[in-house]
Design a protein around this motif. Structure first.
Motif, PDB file in Angstrom:
ATOM      1  N   GLN A 123       0.807  -1.151   0.007  1.00 51.48           N
ATOM      2  CA  GLN A 123      -0.022  -0.110  -0.032  1.00 51.48           C
ATOM      3  C   GLN A 123       0.959   1.266  -0.199  1.00 51.48           C
ATOM      4  OE1 GLN A 123      -3.256  -0.063  -0.339  1.00 51.48           O
ATOM      5  NE2 GLN A 123      -3.191  -2.157  -0.548  1.00 51.48           N
ATOM      6  N   THR A 124       0.560   2.195  -0.893  1.00 52.01           N
ATOM      7  CA  THR A 124       1.354   3.507  -0.964  1.00 52.01           C
ATOM      8  C   THR A 124       0.620   4.724  -0.321  1.00 52.01           C
ATOM      9  OG1 THR A 124       0.289   4.005  -3.221  1.00 52.01           O
ATOM     10  CG2 THR A 124       2.230   2.538  -3.091  1.00 52.01           C
ATOM     11  N   LYS A 125       1.656   5.491   0.073  1.00 56.49           N
ATOM     12  CA  LYS A 125       1.086   6.849   0.976  1.00 56.49           C
ATOM     13  C   LYS A 125       1.040   7.782  -0.208  1.00 56.49           C
ATOM     14  CE  LYS A 125       2.934   9.973   4.168  1.00 56.49           C
ATOM     15  NZ  LYS A 125       4.300  10.427   4.912  1.00 56.49           N
ATOM     16  N   PHE A 126       1.684   7.888  -1.131  1.00 57.56           N
ATOM     17  CA  PHE A 126       1.300   8.910  -2.378  1.00 57.56           C
ATOM     18  C   PHE A 126       0.728   8.420  -3.723  1.00 57.56           C
ATOM     19  CE2 PHE A 126       4.427  11.028   0.717  1.00 57.56           C
ATOM     20  CZ  PHE A 126       3.534  11.872   1.243  1.00 57.56           C
ATOM     21  N   ASP A 127      -0.108   9.162  -4.463  1.00 58.08           N
ATOM     22  CA  ASP A 127      -0.234   8.582  -5.766  1.00 58.08           C
ATOM     23  C   ASP A 127       1.133   9.087  -6.643  1.00 58.08           C
ATOM     24  OD1 ASP A 127      -2.501   7.455  -5.084  1.00 58.08           O
ATOM     25  OD2 ASP A 127      -3.663   9.709  -5.218  1.00 58.08           O
ATOM     26  N   VAL A 128       1.700  10.224  -6.248  1.00 59.66           N
ATOM     27  CA  VAL A 128       2.808  10.735  -7.329  1.00 59.66           C
ATOM     28  C   VAL A 128       3.716  11.400  -6.515  1.00 59.66           C
ATOM     29  CG1 VAL A 128       1.325  12.467  -7.581  1.00 59.66           C
ATOM     30  CG2 VAL A 128       3.187  12.222  -9.288  1.00 59.66           C
ATOM     31  N   TYR A 129       4.876  11.065  -6.848  1.00 58.36           N
ATOM     32  CA  TYR A 129       6.290  11.882  -6.362  1.00 58.36           C
ATOM     33  C   TYR A 129       6.813  12.694  -7.137  1.00 58.36           C
ATOM     34  CZ  TYR A 129      10.771  12.449  -3.938  1.00 58.36           C
ATOM     35  OH  TYR A 129      11.810  13.155  -3.402  1.00 58.36           O
ATOM     36  N   ILE A 130       7.079  13.818  -6.826  1.00 58.42           N
ATOM     37  CA  ILE A 130       7.127  14.881  -7.866  1.00 58.42           C
ATOM     38  C   ILE A 130       8.828  15.295  -7.692  1.00 58.42           C
ATOM     39  CG2 ILE A 130       7.072  17.366  -8.808  1.00 58.42           C
ATOM     40  CD1 ILE A 130       4.205  17.200  -7.818  1.00 58.42           C
TER      41      ILE A 130
ATOM     42  N   GLN B 111      -6.636  18.785  -6.201  1.00 61.42           N
ATOM     43  CA  GLN B 111      -7.796  19.196  -6.404  1.00 61.42           C
ATOM     44  C   GLN B 111      -8.703  18.257  -7.276  1.00 61.42           C
ATOM     45  OE1 GLN B 111      -9.923  21.762  -5.469  1.00 61.42           O
ATOM     46  NE2 GLN B 111      -8.063  22.587  -4.276  1.00 61.42           N
ATOM     47  N   ASN B 112      -7.898  17.436  -8.253  1.00 59.12           N
ATOM     48  CA  ASN B 112      -8.528  16.144  -8.675  1.00 59.12           C
ATOM     49  C   ASN B 112      -8.251  14.834  -8.204  1.00 59.12           C
ATOM     50  OD1 ASN B 112      -9.621  17.197 -11.343  1.00 59.12           O
ATOM     51  ND2 ASN B 112      -7.810  18.128 -11.228  1.00 59.12           N
ATOM     52  N   GLY B 113      -8.079  15.035  -6.670  1.00 60.07           N
ATOM     53  CA  GLY B 113      -8.031  13.694  -6.064  1.00 60.07           C
ATOM     54  C   GLY B 113      -6.695  12.894  -5.877  1.00 60.07           C
TER      55      GLY B 113
ATOM     56  N   ILE C 232      -1.992  20.160 -18.556  1.00 61.86           N
ATOM     57  CA  ILE C 232      -2.488  19.488 -17.106  1.00 61.86           C
ATOM     58  C   ILE C 232      -3.589  18.277 -17.243  1.00 61.86           C
ATOM     59  CG2 ILE C 232      -3.719  20.060 -14.985  1.00 61.86           C
ATOM     60  CD1 ILE C 232      -1.218  21.337 -15.366  1.00 61.86           C
ATOM     61  N   ASN C 233      -4.363  18.420 -18.309  1.00 62.32           N
ATOM     62  CA  ASN C 233      -5.407  17.281 -18.650  1.00 62.32           C
ATOM     63  C   ASN C 233      -4.669  16.050 -19.165  1.00 62.32           C
ATOM     64  OD1 ASN C 233      -7.446  18.840 -18.005  1.00 62.32           O
ATOM     65  ND2 ASN C 233      -7.850  19.532 -20.379  1.00 62.32           N
ATOM     66  N   GLU C 234      -3.492  16.205 -20.036  1.00 65.12           N
ATOM     67  CA  GLU C 234      -2.745  14.891 -20.203  1.00 65.12           C
ATOM     68  C   GLU C 234      -2.117  14.351 -19.178  1.00 65.12           C
ATOM     69  OE1 GLU C 234       0.857  14.016 -23.720  1.00 65.12           O
ATOM     70  OE2 GLU C 234      -0.137  16.442 -23.476  1.00 65.12           O
ATOM     71  N   LEU C 235      -1.695  15.387 -18.294  1.00 63.51           N
ATOM     72  CA  LEU C 235      -0.699  14.920 -17.062  1.00 63.51           C
ATOM     73  C   LEU C 235      -1.562  13.881 -16.236  1.00 63.51           C
ATOM     74  CD1 LEU C 235       1.968  14.630 -15.623  1.00 63.51           C
ATOM     75  CD2 LEU C 235       1.242  16.978 -14.787  1.00 63.51           C
ATOM     76  N   GLU C 236      -3.088  14.687 -16.024  1.00 68.58           N
ATOM     77  CA  GLU C 236      -3.782  13.785 -15.093  1.00 68.58           C
ATOM     78  C   GLU C 236      -4.168  12.338 -15.597  1.00 68.58           C
ATOM     79  OE1 GLU C 236      -6.957  16.616 -14.397  1.00 68.58           O
ATOM     80  OE2 GLU C 236      -5.961  17.882 -13.301  1.00 68.58           O
ATOM     81  N   MET C 237      -4.457  12.541 -16.877  1.00 71.00           N
ATOM     82  CA  MET C 237      -4.777  11.125 -17.748  1.00 71.00           C
ATOM     83  C   MET C 237      -3.821  10.220 -17.555  1.00 71.00           C
ATOM     84  SD  MET C 237      -5.788  10.597 -21.550  1.00 71.00           S
ATOM     85  CE  MET C 237      -4.137  10.894 -22.170  1.00 71.00           C
ATOM     86  N   LYS C 238      -2.378  10.441 -17.685  1.00 74.72           N
ATOM     87  CA  LYS C 238      -1.317   9.629 -17.700  1.00 74.72           C
ATOM     88  C   LYS C 238      -1.260   9.167 -16.201  1.00 74.72           C
ATOM     89  CE  LYS C 238       1.562  10.697 -21.592  1.00 74.72           C
ATOM     90  NZ  LYS C 238       2.811  10.883 -22.021  1.00 74.72           N
ATOM     91  N   LEU C 239      -1.424   9.935 -15.128  1.00 72.60           N
ATOM     92  CA  LEU C 239      -1.162   9.560 -13.839  1.00 72.60           C
ATOM     93  C   LEU C 239      -2.433   8.707 -13.110  1.00 72.60           C
ATOM     94  CD1 LEU C 239       0.225  12.790 -12.401  1.00 72.60           C
ATOM     95  CD2 LEU C 239       1.353  10.574 -12.707  1.00 72.60           C
TER      96      LEU C 239
END
Length: 720
Positions: A572-579, A601-603, A704-711
């Motif tokens: 189980q992971t703590k974060f969805d994405v590491y920047i 904002q998008n979860g 931003i939309n493309e980035l959200e879609m890939k993630l």
């Protein structure tokens, strides 16, 4: 006591000067003006008005026309005055001691005196010249006496002209004339002068402008007595025995001021002097030729290579000064009695003997005009290339019409730019010869060449070789010879006629490609084997050079077509994405804050290190922990990414988790729109090459939309 005497001398000179100025003021001199200049002490001198008028119409080539005109034409005012009370005559009366007796008419009223005593038996200058009022003497003519030394005339402070021609004077000291500051004309021709001390004439304050030393016994002259640092009319040294100029005091000459004519007619000068020893540079000397024109007529000038560097300047100077126009060559015999200004510069050479390394029986000479050293060994019966040659550079060697059979390499060829070996018996050439960069021209015509080595291809650009008409053995491996021949003819106009003997036929070498291209291979096995080896080599090279690109493509294939849950990370992971980005870049920091805000904002749960890392914690440990606790990774690729050690650690940790967990993903944003060749890290380079990045230059505003879609796709895969 000495100071008192000196005071009275100075006082008297000043009184004389004051009195004669008043005399000039009282009398007019039509056609003349009083000439007063800083470098001339005498204020007796009157210069023709014509000298003033000339300067308005032209400038004299040698300098200031007014000065050069006045030093030539100015006269003391008593010589042009109509007054009868200015210049009287003193007579010498021979007795036990000579006495000076004035003419009865002007005994008391004359301002100045001249004394003439010629063809007598004077052995020294009489003491009576300094008695009573005789220091008013301005002119002395003792021509044709027996005077051996010049002394006891320092009292004649206003003496203008001293003529001691045809006496027995043998030496001049540099203190003789220094007190005679008004002396303008000095005539010492036809004496026995053998030595003149340095700086004898180069003194100021003074007025010396005309010096005649013709027909003496001088063998050398110090340059300080020629190039005077003031304007003068002439120094005549004609018909002496001068063969050398000296610089006894090692003075460095500037010669920026002054000038005058120097007569060296009929001396023994044969070559250009050593300018460094004379305290000059060549440039300084050439510039002074026009201020100090030389008369070198009837000197035994040797016209050789040492003269070549000056010939252009001498020809230019001859346009302005007559003294150099008729200078003739004495040596070598080929140029004897020819005017220097008429000589072709190519004829100015210097022979060099065998002591300098010249091969036996060869003629060896320098030719500066062609920038070469010629070694002519033509028709000298040689059977091989000489083993040594002179140490100079730019050799031009002629070995034609000999019996040489092998063109062997010699070290002196590295200093040779041209060699002529035509009309020999050469059958082979050392391949190393073709690679000598200095050697730009080889003539091998009329030899017995039977083979040409492929090293001849090294002779490109300005290198040319001439074989002439030859016949050689060829094979299809020599197809290069056709293009080489075309290149030689196109670049240098060298039309080598080479006949090739191949497959029982004689053809022109330029057409060898046509013969060999028509031959079919006897078997295809070796070509198949060669193709197989090449394919293996290319595959290995591709794996080595493109291993990251291949890994990414293969991984994408697995994610799309294989079981998505086969290797999913069960943790189980703590974060969805590491920047991961360069936090020191202010522009990226401002922009990434907006990206993080939109993602959250998008979860998405974002690990934003500047915000989420504990202050004071071990940075490297937090990087390892939070990367392991993240499902995906967002890498902001900029030109300063990986400049920091922490970014390198981040990328290494991200790649380690990405490589072993197929469920994890890396999304790369090409922030600075970098091309692959700008990126040093091969992993990031692979993302750019296979176009698996998001470009920051988002013209359609959908980054931003493309980035959200890939993630989001990655997160959905994890939750499946």
């Amino acid at each position: 006591m000495i100071l008192i005497e000196l005071f009275f001398i100075v006082f008297y000179v000043q009184m004389c000067s004051t009195s004669h100025i008043s005399e000039i003021d009282q009398e007019s001199f039509p056609g003349y003006f009083q000439w007063i200049t800083d470098t001339i002490v005498s204020n007796f001198l009157m210069c023709p008005d014509a000298c003033k008028h000339k300067i308005s119409t032209r400038r004299d080539f040698a300098g200031n026309n007014l000065v050069t005109c006045c030093v030539e034409n100015a006269l003391p005012y008593w010589m042009i005055s109509k007054s009868k009370n200015l210049l009287g005559v003193l007579h010498l009366e021979p007795a036990d001691e000579y006495g000076c007796v004035p003419d009865a008419e002007g005994a008391d009223v004359m301002s100045y005196y001249k004394i003439i005593y010629q063809q007598g038996y004077l052995k020294e200058i009489p003491d009576c010249l300094c008695n009573n009022n005789n220091n008013k003497i301005v002119k002395i003519n003792f021509h044709g006496n027996q005077i051996e030394t010049i002394d006891n005339i320092e009292c004649l402070h206003i003496l203008d002209t001293l003529n001691l021609s045809s006496n027995y004077v043998s030496r001049l000291e540099n203190t003789t004339f220094r007190m005679m500051k008004y002396l303008r004309v000095l005539v010492l021709s036809d004496n026995e002068i053998q030595y003149i001390e340095p700086n004898t004439f180069n003194y100021r304050p003074g007025s010396l402008m005309k010096i005649d030393l013709e027909r003496n016994l001088l063998k050398r002259i110090d340059i300080s007595n020629l190039y005077l640092d003031y304007w003068f009319d002439y120094i005549w040294l004609d018909l002496n025995r001068i063969s050398k100029l000296t610089n006894e005091l090692s003075t460095q000459f500037n010669l920026s001021k002054g000038g005058g004519t120097i007569g060296l007619h009929g001396n023994h000068l044969s070559e250009m002097p050593n300018f460094q020893e004379l305290g000059m540079t060549v440039k300084t000397f050439l510039s002074t030729v026009f201020k100090y024109p030389l008369d070198l007529i009837n000197n035994p000038i040797r016209c050789d290579c040492k003269l070549e560097r000056f010939i252009k300047h001498m020809k230019f100077a001859a346009k302005h000064f007559t003294g150099i126009r008729n200078v003739l060559c004495k040596e070598p015999p080929l140029l004897r009695e020819k005017r220097i200004i008429d000589i072709n510069e190519d004829l100015l050479t210097c022979d060099i003997t065998m002591k300098n390394g010249c091969p036996p029986k060869c003629n060896y000479y320098e030719q500066p005009s062609k920038f070469k050293v010629v070694i002519n060994c033509s028709s000298t019966g040689k059977y091989k290339i000489p083993s040594v040659c002179p140490q100079q550079d730019d050799l031009d060697i002629n070995l034609s019409h000999n019996f040489i059979s092998v063109f062997e390499y010699r070290t002196f060829l590295n200093r040779t730019f041209s060699i002529n070996l035509s009309y020999n018996r050469i059958a082979s050439v050392d391949p190393f010869v073709y690679g000598i960069m200095k050697l730009r021209n080889i003539n091998l015509q009329h030899n017995k060449i039977v083979q040409i080595h492929k090293n001849v291809l090294l002779m490109t650009n300005d290198h040319k070789i001439s074989f002439g008409r030859i016949s050689i053995k060829c094979s299809c491996k020599m197809k290069w010879i056709g293009s080489w021949l075309e290149n030689q003819h196109r670049r240098h106009g060298v039309n080598n006629s080479i006949n090739c003997h191949i497959r029982g036929r004689d053809i022109d070498a330029i057409s060898i490609s046509e013969i060999c291209s028509a031959v079919k291979p006897k078997s295809t096995v070796k070509y198949v084997l060669l193709s197989f080896m090449i394919s293996i080599f290319v595959s290995l090279l591709l794996c080595l050079k493109m291993k990251y690109e291949l890994f990414l493509l293969l991984r994408n294939f697995k994610r799309q077509y294989l079981n998505r849950n086969s290797n999913n990370d069960s943790q189980q992971t703590k974060f969805d994405v590491y920047i991961s980005f360069n936090a020191d870049n202010d522009n990226i920091m401002k922009w990434i804050k907006t990206v993080v805000f939109n993602l959250e904002q998008n979860g998405f749960k974002c690990c934003f290190p500047p915000r989420d890392f504990d202050v004071g914690g071990v940075h490297v440990d937090q990087i390892s922990t939070e990367i392991a606790n993240s499902s995906s990774y967002l890498v902001i690729l900029s030109d300063d990414y990986l400049k920091s050690q922490f970014q390198m650690i981040e990328l290494n940790k991200i790649w380690a988790h990405y490589k072993i967990n197929i469920s994890r993903n890396i999304v790369v944003i090409n922030y600075d729109m970098l091309d692959s060749w700008n990126i040093k890290d091969r992993r990031l380079k692979a993302f750019v090459r296979i176009k698996q990045t998001c470009d920051f230059c988002n013209f359609n505003n959908k980054l931003i939309n493309e980035l959200e879609m890939k993630l989001r796709t990655t997160n959905l895969q994890i939750k499946d």
